[in-house]
Write a protein that holds these residues in place. Structure first.
Motif, PDB file in Angstrom:
ATOM      1  N   ASP A 250     -11.461  12.409  10.773  1.00  0.00           N
ATOM      2  CA  ASP A 250     -10.553  12.995   9.786  1.00  0.00           C
ATOM      3  C   ASP A 250      -9.132  12.690  10.237  1.00  0.00           C
ATOM      4  OD1 ASP A 250     -12.568  14.340   8.237  1.00  0.00           O
ATOM      5  OD2 ASP A 250     -12.685  15.833   9.831  1.00  0.00           O
TER       6      ASP A 250
ATOM      7  N   ILE B  83      -5.289  13.698   9.188  1.00  0.00           N
ATOM      8  CA  ILE B  83      -4.495  14.601   8.363  1.00  0.00           C
ATOM      9  C   ILE B  83      -3.029  14.255   8.587  1.00  0.00           C
ATOM     10  CG2 ILE B  83      -3.942  16.992   7.827  1.00  0.00           C
ATOM     11  CD1 ILE B  83      -6.698  17.656   9.210  1.00  0.00           C
TER      12      ILE B  83
ATOM     13  N   ASP C  35      -0.068  18.586   3.269  1.00  0.00           N
ATOM     14  CA  ASP C  35      -1.008  17.842   4.108  1.00  0.00           C
ATOM     15  C   ASP C  35      -1.823  16.904   3.242  1.00  0.00           C
ATOM     16  OD1 ASP C  35      -0.176  19.187   6.351  1.00  0.00           O
ATOM     17  OD2 ASP C  35      -1.844  20.599   6.362  1.00  0.00           O
TER      18      ASP C  35
ATOM     19  N   LYS D  76      -5.204  14.417   3.542  1.00  0.00           N
ATOM     20  CA  LYS D  76      -6.358  14.207   4.418  1.00  0.00           C
ATOM     21  C   LYS D  76      -7.191  13.022   3.949  1.00  0.00           C
ATOM     22  CE  LYS D  76     -10.442  16.557   6.190  1.00  0.00           C
ATOM     23  NZ  LYS D  76     -11.232  17.786   6.164  1.00  0.00           N
TER      24      LYS D  76
ATOM     25  N   SER E  42     -10.856  11.212   5.252  1.00  0.00           N
ATOM     26  CA  SER E  42     -12.010  11.291   6.148  1.00  0.00           C
ATOM     27  C   SER E  42     -12.819  10.025   5.990  1.00  0.00           C
ATOM     28  CB  SER E  42     -12.881  12.500   5.796  1.00  0.00           C
ATOM     29  OG  SER E  42     -12.135  13.691   5.886  1.00  0.00           O
TER      30      SER E  42
END
Length: 145
Positions: A93, A95, A103, A105, A107
């Motif tokens: 992940d 971020i 934020d 993100k 993944s």
């Protein structure tokens, strides 16, 4: 005179059509070879820090400007394809903590990446995860060959 205007108009219209069709064909071929790029990635100037989480157990907080720039650029390795098998659990992940408090993100695992809550099959499998492992967690598994 009227005939010349019609001829010029016809030639201009045909030229514009050929240019548009050529651009569309080139875009489709580029996407087939390279995948669809991520849209909405942050710019390095807007990123305050980056958190990298590996297997939900190892965590790195990055605040160095050069490394942040590298991490922003490395997300471009996650071009995806429209069709393909997606896997369920991410390995890494990333971020991005922006200066405005938001934020972002991303993944990924070897074959799948998650962006804006949707999973997509990665065009270049294993590349992104291996690079992140090698750079930040020293976990690259070398082949005996």
């Amino acid at each position: 005179m009227e005939q010349q205007k019609r001829t010029r108009k016809f030639i201009l219209w045909n030229t514009v059509c050929v240019i548009i069709i050529t651009c569309i064909v080139n875009a489709v071929i580029w996407i087939l070879f390279h995948g669809i790029p991520l849209i909405g990635l942050p710019k390095k100037e807007n990123v305050k820090s980056v958190t990298i989480i590996y297997n939900e157990t190892q965590k790195r907080e990055i605040t160095d400007n050069e490394t942040i720039e590298l991490l922003v650029k490395s997300a471009n390795l996650l071009n995806y394809q429209l069709w393909g098998q997606t896997e369920d659990s991410p390995i890494i992940d990333i971020i991005y903590h922006l200066k405005d408090g938001e934020d972002i993100k991303i993944s990924a695992n070897n074959n799948t990446m998650w962006w804006h809550g949707k999973s997509h099959t990665i065009k270049e499998t294993n590349t992104f995860v291996n690079i992140m492992q090698g750079m930040f967690f020293n976990l690259i598994k070398l082949s005996p060959y």
